[in-house]
Each structure stands twice: as C-alpha cells, then as structure tokens.
Motif scaffolding. Structure first.
Motif, PDB file in Angstrom:
ATOM      1  N   TYR A  36       6.189  16.361  -1.739  1.00  0.00           N
ATOM      2  CA  TYR A  36       7.075  15.911  -0.822  1.00  0.00           C
ATOM      3  C   TYR A  36       6.551  15.945   0.748  1.00  0.00           C
ATOM      4  O   TYR A  36       5.953  17.132   1.042  1.00  0.00           O
ATOM      5  N   GLN A  38       7.960  16.277   4.552  1.00  0.00           N
ATOM      6  CA  GLN A  38       9.217  16.338   5.164  1.00  0.00           C
ATOM      7  C   GLN A  38       9.053  16.485   6.698  1.00  0.00           C
ATOM      8  O   GLN A  38       8.429  17.561   7.345  1.00  0.00           O
ATOM      9  N   PRO A  44      13.328  15.868   2.469  1.00  0.00           N
ATOM     10  CA  PRO A  44      12.047  15.545   1.765  1.00  0.00           C
ATOM     11  C   PRO A  44      11.963  14.194   1.153  1.00  0.00           C
ATOM     12  O   PRO A  44      12.806  13.512   0.681  1.00  0.00           O
ATOM     13  N   LEU A  88       5.574  19.618   1.002  1.00  0.00           N
ATOM     14  CA  LEU A  88       5.998  20.553   0.062  1.00  0.00           C
ATOM     15  C   LEU A  88       5.764  20.255  -1.275  1.00  0.00           C
ATOM     16  O   LEU A  88       5.501  19.124  -1.810  1.00  0.00           O
ATOM     17  N   PHE A 102      10.353  24.850  -5.436  1.00  0.00           N
ATOM     18  CA  PHE A 102       9.481  24.206  -4.361  1.00  0.00           C
ATOM     19  C   PHE A 102       8.654  25.389  -3.646  1.00  0.00           C
ATOM     20  O   PHE A 102       9.104  26.707  -3.831  1.00  0.00           O
ATOM     21  N   GLY A 103       7.466  25.038  -3.290  1.00  0.00           N
ATOM     22  CA  GLY A 103       6.798  25.940  -2.226  1.00  0.00           C
ATOM     23  C   GLY A 103       7.249  25.801  -0.964  1.00  0.00           C
ATOM     24  O   GLY A 103       8.196  25.089  -0.619  1.00  0.00           O
ATOM     25  N   THR A 104       7.079  26.889   0.091  1.00  0.00           N
ATOM     26  CA  THR A 104       7.728  26.922   1.262  1.00  0.00           C
ATOM     27  C   THR A 104       7.109  25.947   2.263  1.00  0.00           C
ATOM     28  O   THR A 104       7.433  25.720   3.309  1.00  0.00           O
TER      29      THR A 104
ATOM     30  N   GLY B  40      13.669  27.771   7.952  1.00  0.00           N
ATOM     31  CA  GLY B  40      12.365  28.196   7.964  1.00  0.00           C
ATOM     32  C   GLY B  40      12.377  28.526   6.398  1.00  0.00           C
ATOM     33  O   GLY B  40      10.986  29.256   6.080  1.00  0.00           O
ATOM     34  N   GLN B  41      12.866  28.312   5.272  1.00  0.00           N
ATOM     35  CA  GLN B  41      12.915  28.594   3.691  1.00  0.00           C
ATOM     36  C   GLN B  41      12.594  27.531   3.084  1.00  0.00           C
ATOM     37  O   GLN B  41      12.919  26.344   3.700  1.00  0.00           O
ATOM     38  N   GLY B  42      12.123  27.770   1.954  1.00  0.00           N
ATOM     39  CA  GLY B  42      11.862  26.615   0.856  1.00  0.00           C
ATOM     40  C   GLY B  42      13.144  25.955   0.325  1.00  0.00           C
ATOM     41  O   GLY B  42      14.082  26.599   0.649  1.00  0.00           O
ATOM     42  N   LEU B  43      13.014  24.959  -0.482  1.00  0.00           N
ATOM     43  CA  LEU B  43      14.461  24.544  -0.913  1.00  0.00           C
ATOM     44  C   LEU B  43      14.929  25.474  -2.056  1.00  0.00           C
ATOM     45  O   LEU B  43      13.778  25.732  -2.986  1.00  0.00           O
ATOM     46  N   LEU B  91      21.144  19.889   0.425  1.00  0.00           N
ATOM     47  CA  LEU B  91      20.326  18.416  -0.046  1.00  0.00           C
ATOM     48  C   LEU B  91      20.925  18.058  -1.547  1.00  0.00           C
ATOM     49  O   LEU B  91      20.830  18.874  -2.424  1.00  0.00           O
ATOM     50  N   PHE B 104      15.780  12.428  -2.360  1.00  0.00           N
ATOM     51  CA  PHE B 104      16.794  13.123  -1.916  1.00  0.00           C
ATOM     52  C   PHE B 104      17.624  12.295  -0.868  1.00  0.00           C
ATOM     53  O   PHE B 104      17.116  11.167  -0.320  1.00  0.00           O
TER      54      PHE B 104
END
Lengths: 112, 113
Positions: A36, A38, A44, A88, A102-104, B40-43, B91, B104
């Motif tokens: 994805y 973003q 995303p 992502l 998900f990764g960061t 600053g974080q992932g989903l 989301l 999304f």
C-alpha cells in the motif's frame, strides 16, 4: 506474535532511478501479500497484491515474493517525485484469518 | 461515490465521552474491517466482519470498544468512556470477499482532549 518488518527509512532515490523497498514477515503460513502507498495525512492506497512466488509486474511497479525466505519486495522503476510517500507492506494468512498485519512502513523520497 | 465512505472525517471530544464512527463499504463488498493508526505507528487491526458470520473481535483493545454491522452493509464502531490513548485515525476497509485486497476509506481522525 506475527510480525512484518520494514526499514523505516527515509529512503532517498534520485528521480528516474529504481526504488527498492523490502519487507520480511515471521508467519510461515502467510498466503497473501500487499503493498500500500500512503501519502501524508491520507489513507492507504493499494498498489500491488501478490500470492505466489516470483515476480508480478504492473506498470512501473514490480512485486517480488520469496516464501522460503519470507521476503517480499516492491521495485519502482523510473521513480517520480509523485512516488514520494510511505509504503506499507501487509500480510494475511487467509484460511479464515483475514486480518492484515502491517509493517510500520518505509518512507520514500524521490529527489528531483 | 464508489469508494469506502467514513464519517465523520474528524471528531474532537472530551475524555470520558462516547463516540460513534461510521463506515459505508463499497457496494457489493461482503467483508469489512476496522483498523486504527496512531501517530507514527503502523495500522492495528481491530475487528472484521464477513457476511453473516460472527465477527472476529480479536483486535479490540478493551471492552470499551464495540462494533456492529447492520444488514451486511454499514458498520458502526463505538468507543465508550474515551481515553486520551484512543486518539488515532480509525480506518475502515472493505473487500469483495474475505481473501481479496482490502480498500480503505479516508478514515476518521479522533482526538480526545
């Protein structure tokens, strides 16, 4: 704990070059893999999906999957400033467990 | 519109209040997901609905969080007695079927004062 790891970056690539984004995952039964994009302050946007080993190409984007190494990558050819975003990596198991892990994200900057 | 629709786009509320967030999936999509993304974080996965099956609630962080999906379409995520750590972008995503790519919405930015 299932994990998806990405280098947070920032990754800086000159305009016109190839950007290479990498992702590793810990769960061997993972079946579906997604990239994805973003943009800052946005949601995303799906770029690529890949389900089997090998390469999958779509325009300037190529996804590569190696399940034995638990590794998935995204190549962006002829990088453009509009490609500057956070990318992502997301993984899911299927087989009744459909949530994405998900990764960061890797922040990519294309330098004009 | 053709995409996932979420409302409100922004919500500011005081600590301790209840909030409701709404998601209208893409027409014909049977699977619906809620995630949240902190600064600053992932989903982070919250909950997943597929057709008439019991939802997967394994990601809900506490019993203050609940969600429902009425008529297999619109979903509402409710947070009771909000706390400051609930501040995040919430989301919603939908997919044609459970093993298909997820798309999304624009998210709801929730700020707890």
């Amino acid at each position: 704990q299932k994990e998806v790891e990405q280098n947070s970056g920032p990754l800086s690539v000159p305009e016109g070059a190839i950007a290479s984004l990498n992702c590793t995952y810990s769960d061997r039964v993972s079946q579906s893999f997604f990239w994805y994009r973003q943009y800052s302050g946005k949601s995303p946007e799906l770029i690529m999906s890949i389900y089997s080993n090998g390469d999958k190409e779509d325009g300037r984007f190529t996804a590569q999957l190696n399940k034995a190494s638990q590794y998935v990558s995204l190549l962006i050819r002829d990088s453009q400033p509009s490609d500057s975003a956070t990318y992502l990596c997301a993984v899911n198991e299927n087989f009744g467990n459909e949530k994405l892990t998900f990764g960061t994200g890797t922040r990519l900057t294309i330098i004009p | 519109g053709a995409g996932v629709s979420q409302s409100p786009s922004n919500k500011v509320t005081e600590k301790g209040k209840d909030v409701e967030l709404r998601c209208d999936p893409i027409s014909g999509h049977t699977a619906l997901y809620w995630y949240r993304q902190s600064l600053g974080q992932g989903l982070e996965f919250l909950i997943y609905f597929q057709g008439n099956s019991a939802p997967d609630k394994s990601g809900l962080p506490s019993d203050r969080f609940s969600a429902e999906r009425t008529g297999g379409s619109v979903s509402t995520l409710t947070i009771q007695r909000t706390q400051q750590e609930d501040s995040a972008v919430y989301l919603c995503a939908s997919s044609l079927m459970s093993n298909q790519p997820q798309h999304f919405g624009d998210g709801t930015r929730l700020s707890i004062l």
